[in-house]
Scaffold this motif. Sequence first.
Motif, PDB file in Angstrom:
ATOM      1  N   VAL A  12       0.837  -1.203   0.000  1.00  0.00           N
ATOM      2  CA  VAL A  12       0.000   0.000   0.000  1.00  0.00           C
ATOM      3  C   VAL A  12       0.872   1.253   0.000  1.00  0.00           C
ATOM      4  O   VAL A  12       0.603   2.222  -0.726  1.00  0.00           O
ATOM      5  N   PHE A  18      -4.913   1.332  -2.154  1.00  0.00           N
ATOM      6  CA  PHE A  18      -5.268   0.005  -1.649  1.00  0.00           C
ATOM      7  C   PHE A  18      -5.632  -0.959  -2.778  1.00  0.00           C
ATOM      8  O   PHE A  18      -5.302  -2.143  -2.725  1.00  0.00           O
ATOM      9  N   GLN A  29      -9.163  -6.605  -1.826  1.00  0.00           N
ATOM     10  CA  GLN A  29      -8.841  -5.353  -1.151  1.00  0.00           C
ATOM     11  C   GLN A  29      -9.248  -5.343   0.321  1.00  0.00           C
ATOM     12  O   GLN A  29      -8.486  -4.848   1.173  1.00  0.00           O
ATOM     13  N   PRO A  30     -10.426  -5.881   0.693  1.00  0.00           N
ATOM     14  CA  PRO A  30     -10.786  -5.877   2.121  1.00  0.00           C
ATOM     15  C   PRO A  30      -9.775  -6.609   2.991  1.00  0.00           C
ATOM     16  O   PRO A  30      -9.538  -6.207   4.141  1.00  0.00           O
ATOM     17  N   SER A  33      -6.902  -4.195   3.592  1.00  0.00           N
ATOM     18  CA  SER A  33      -7.297  -3.159   4.544  1.00  0.00           C
ATOM     19  C   SER A  33      -7.344  -3.705   5.968  1.00  0.00           C
ATOM     20  O   SER A  33      -6.885  -3.050   6.919  1.00  0.00           O
ATOM     21  N   ALA A  37      -4.904  -2.533   9.035  1.00  0.00           N
ATOM     22  CA  ALA A  37      -5.544  -1.987  10.246  1.00  0.00           C
ATOM     23  C   ALA A  37      -5.110  -2.771  11.487  1.00  0.00           C
ATOM     24  O   ALA A  37      -4.892  -2.189  12.565  1.00  0.00           O
ATOM     25  N   ARG A  50      -5.603   7.971   5.212  1.00  0.00           N
ATOM     26  CA  ARG A  50      -6.597   7.543   4.235  1.00  0.00           C
ATOM     27  C   ARG A  50      -7.565   8.652   3.870  1.00  0.00           C
ATOM     28  O   ARG A  50      -8.521   8.431   3.109  1.00  0.00           O
ATOM     29  N   VAL A  55      -3.396   7.517  -0.963  1.00  0.00           N
ATOM     30  CA  VAL A  55      -2.979   7.121   0.380  1.00  0.00           C
ATOM     31  C   VAL A  55      -1.554   7.597   0.625  1.00  0.00           C
ATOM     32  O   VAL A  55      -0.671   7.428  -0.229  1.00  0.00           O
TER      33      VAL A  55
END
Length: 296
Positions: A12, A18, A29-30, A33, A37, A50, A55
């Motif tokens: 990233v 992302f 992508q999730p 992320s 996180a 973000r 980014v």
Amino acid sequence: MELRQLEYFVAVAEEANFTRAAQRVHVAQPAVSAQVARLERELGQPLLDRARRQVRLTAAGAAVLPHAQAALAAVADARVAVEELAGLVRGCVVIGTVTAHNVDMPALLADFHAAHPGVEITLSTADSDRLVEGVRSGGFDLVIASVGADEVPDGLEVEVTTDEAIDAAVGLDDPWRDVESVPVTALAERSLIALPEGTGLRRRLGEAFASAGRTPRIAFEASTPQELADLAARGLGVAIVPQSVARHRADLHAVAITPELRGRLVLAWRAGGPVSPAARALIGMARERLRVTGDA
């Protein structure tokens, strides 16, 4: 903290996006992320800003990035070391060559494939300028390119494979059909047939003319020395070709050029930077099999 968290964070950070990062690491992508996180929660600081379309790293992210990159590089190096120790050579190699050369590339590739069937091989052609830049940037693992006498391009190592004189070749009805040699200044008075800009032979010709204070008159260009010879045999001008081409055709007369011009083909690979086990095996085999050939 997991390696994949570091991998996704680095992706990233380097892609600044992302979606592109997810495509790069081949996951949804999730998932990217979520792992980033999680890494931020473990470190107790946001690593990425973000809020904007692109980014960006926070101050904490900028501090973490080089350490994450170093950790991933160390893991990659460890994997390579283990594979080399176990004799496992996998992956892919990318080879580039000039259009025409005297190297038996099919035999080399066949032998390499027999020794390392798990390695995918890609072969392509380009002019010498693009090949040298490509291997320097990592686009090619190994190239066969034309360079000047005693020339070693910056950032590369080379092994000479062929080294021969460059001749002027004319048809059997040409006014030079009985001439043994001509100076470069005489070539300035003739229509020349040469390889395109960016090729080694064309560069050698340009250097010779520049030293003589003259400009070559290029009437025809073709992509291989054999095509140049075909045009000269039809009486369309003077072809600038390797001696091995000029002196092994019954429909041409070879004329030596003074001062002598020489064409040199080399194997070239990057002098520094990471080299995969597959590329190292290919370079070693190529250096072992390909020998310098002269004017014999």
